[in-house]
Motif scaffolding. Structure first.
Motif, PDB file in Angstrom:
ATOM      1  N   THR A  12      15.623  31.831  15.062  1.00 39.19           N
ATOM      2  CA  THR A  12      17.146  31.064  15.277  1.00 39.19           C
ATOM      3  C   THR A  12      17.049  30.623  16.587  1.00 39.19           C
ATOM      4  OG1 THR A  12      18.208  33.095  15.231  1.00 39.19           O
ATOM      5  CG2 THR A  12      18.202  32.238  13.146  1.00 39.19           C
ATOM      6  N   GLY A  13      16.292  30.767  17.521  1.00 39.63           N
ATOM      7  CA  GLY A  13      16.401  30.307  18.899  1.00 39.63           C
ATOM      8  C   GLY A  13      16.505  31.884  19.831  1.00 39.63           C
ATOM      9  N   LEU A  14      16.616  31.322  21.176  1.00 36.14           N
ATOM     10  CA  LEU A  14      16.711  32.514  21.841  1.00 36.14           C
ATOM     11  C   LEU A  14      18.004  33.454  21.840  1.00 36.14           C
ATOM     12  CD1 LEU A  14      15.639  30.801  25.174  1.00 36.14           C
ATOM     13  CD2 LEU A  14      14.085  32.449  23.939  1.00 36.14           C
ATOM     14  N   LYS A  15      17.711  34.853  21.931  1.00 38.05           N
ATOM     15  CA  LYS A  15      18.746  35.801  21.766  1.00 38.05           C
ATOM     16  C   LYS A  15      18.533  36.746  22.961  1.00 38.05           C
ATOM     17  CE  LYS A  15      19.618  35.688  16.767  1.00 38.05           C
ATOM     18  NZ  LYS A  15      19.655  36.585  15.576  1.00 38.05           N
ATOM     19  N   SER A  16      19.844  36.967  23.595  1.00 33.90           N
ATOM     20  CA  SER A  16      19.813  37.854  24.583  1.00 33.90           C
ATOM     21  C   SER A  16      19.138  39.275  24.218  1.00 33.90           C
ATOM     22  CB  SER A  16      21.084  37.854  25.458  1.00 33.90           C
ATOM     23  OG  SER A  16      21.474  36.635  25.870  1.00 33.90           O
ATOM     24  N   THR A  17      18.509  40.029  25.205  1.00 31.95           N
ATOM     25  CA  THR A  17      18.146  41.280  24.778  1.00 31.95           C
ATOM     26  C   THR A  17      18.570  42.486  25.883  1.00 31.95           C
ATOM     27  OG1 THR A  17      16.009  41.222  25.929  1.00 31.95           O
ATOM     28  CG2 THR A  17      16.008  40.572  23.494  1.00 31.95           C
ATOM     29  N   TRP A  18      18.939  41.927  26.902  1.00 34.35           N
ATOM     30  CA  TRP A  18      19.300  42.699  28.083  1.00 34.35           C
ATOM     31  C   TRP A  18      20.038  41.898  29.115  1.00 34.35           C
ATOM     32  CZ3 TRP A  18      17.810  42.523  33.169  1.00 34.35           C
ATOM     33  CH2 TRP A  18      18.415  43.531  34.001  1.00 34.35           C
ATOM     34  N   GLY A  19      21.195  42.426  29.723  1.00 30.33           N
ATOM     35  CA  GLY A  19      21.775  41.670  30.987  1.00 30.33           C
ATOM     36  C   GLY A  19      22.471  42.719  31.663  1.00 30.33           C
ATOM     37  N   THR A  20      22.641  42.320  33.009  1.00 28.90           N
ATOM     38  CA  THR A  20      23.687  43.090  33.594  1.00 28.90           C
ATOM     39  C   THR A  20      24.339  42.231  34.807  1.00 28.90           C
ATOM     40  OG1 THR A  20      23.642  45.151  35.179  1.00 28.90           O
ATOM     41  CG2 THR A  20      21.770  43.840  35.489  1.00 28.90           C
ATOM     42  N   SER A  21      25.470  42.502  35.345  1.00 33.49           N
ATOM     43  CA  SER A  21      26.094  41.781  36.447  1.00 33.49           C
ATOM     44  C   SER A  21      26.232  42.703  37.624  1.00 33.49           C
ATOM     45  CB  SER A  21      27.395  41.072  35.969  1.00 33.49           C
ATOM     46  OG  SER A  21      28.367  42.284  35.609  1.00 33.49           O
ATOM     47  N   ILE A  22      25.949  42.276  38.860  1.00 33.52           N
ATOM     48  CA  ILE A  22      25.677  43.405  40.097  1.00 33.52           C
ATOM     49  C   ILE A  22      26.614  42.455  41.073  1.00 33.52           C
ATOM     50  CG2 ILE A  22      24.365  44.592  41.563  1.00 33.52           C
ATOM     51  CD1 ILE A  22      22.145  44.204  39.448  1.00 33.52           C
ATOM     52  N   GLY A  23      27.492  43.229  41.870  1.00 33.34           N
ATOM     53  CA  GLY A  23      27.848  42.494  42.986  1.00 33.34           C
ATOM     54  C   GLY A  23      28.925  43.462  43.662  1.00 33.34           C
TER      55      GLY A  23
END
Length: 251
Positions: A12-23
């Motif tokens: 069904t297309g690209l699916k997120s497997t992991w992510g993080t926000s840093i700052g």
């Protein structure tokens, strides 16, 4: 804040497997990401925050108005190590030996450890190429520059384990060290610089005419060659083997 993440293609297309926000409390940016040979990833950019907490008791501290950063994640997307180095990191690549090469700029002298140092020329626009091993220790480093506004846009590994660097340099000869320089034909010329696996200079090419030209992307091919892409505003570019590129749009 900045974010890094991964995705996987499904039916069904690209699916997120992991992510993080840093700052932190300032402007922080990722310029380049790459996969590493251990299944992890590396991210490079800069941060203007006073400090960035990456977890695992790893904190990057800013002792200037802006610092370059390199962050290494393992296959479980946990931070293994990180470096605050130079002014900015524009390009990163994971190497076949498990190491990482980064390209960017610096404005002050840098002690990289293991006897490696980069000395800033206050007149020059200082570019840097640094090789780290899989543990984040510096293996080698090279500084290049001239009086213009120079830029590294890409670093890539070659089939022989060497490193190629691409970007642009302005108005005067580019000092590559050890008495080697690239002449300049116009405003900005594209550059390709080849180092061996030990970081020793092998060869370099300046590509340009009388206007603004640059190399924006590089890849090493399986047969030992190199493919380069970029743009040129000069009316023509004279290449090797009597090959000429013509510009019909002046853009």
């Amino acid at each position: 804040y900045f974010g890094v993440g991964t995705s996987r293609e499904s039916k069904t297309g690209l699916k997120s497997t992991w992510g993080t926000s840093i700052g932190g409390d300032g402007e922080d940016t990722i310029n380049s990401v790459a996969e590493t040979s251990d299944g992890g990833m590396v991210a490079g950019g800069y941060f203007k925050s006073s400090n960035i907490n990456l977890g695992n008791d790893i904190v990057l501290t800013n002792d200037d108005s802006q610092k370059g950063m390199v962050i290494k994640y393992n296959a479980n997307k946990e931070v293994e190590w990180a470096k605050a180095v130079g002014k900015t990191i524009n390009a990163v690549v994971g190497c076949s030996d498990g190491g990482i090469v980064v390209g960017g700029s610096f404005s002050k002298d840098i002690d990289l450890g293991n006897g490696a140092n980069l000395v800033a020329n206050k007149i020059f626009s200082n570019l840097m190429i640094i090789k780290y091993n899989e543990s984040g220790e510096c293996e080698w480093a090279n500084g290049i520059g001239n009086k213009g506004n120079n830029y590294i846009s890409e670093v890539a590994e070659c089939s022989d384990g060497g490193i190629i660097v691409g970007g642009k340099y302005w108005k005067s000869a580019l000092d590559l060290g050890n008495g080697v320089s690239l002449s300049n034909k116009g405003y900005s010329d594209g550059m390709i610089i080849k180092y061996n696996a030990e970081g020793e200079y092998e060869w370099a090419k300046g590509i340009g005419g009388i206007d603004n030209d640059e190399i924006m992307s590089l890849v090493g091919t399986h047969d030992g060659g190199i493919i380069a892409g970029g743009d040129f505003q000069s009316m023509s570019l004279e290449l090797d083997n009597n090959i000429t590129l013509k510009n019909n749009s002046n853009e």
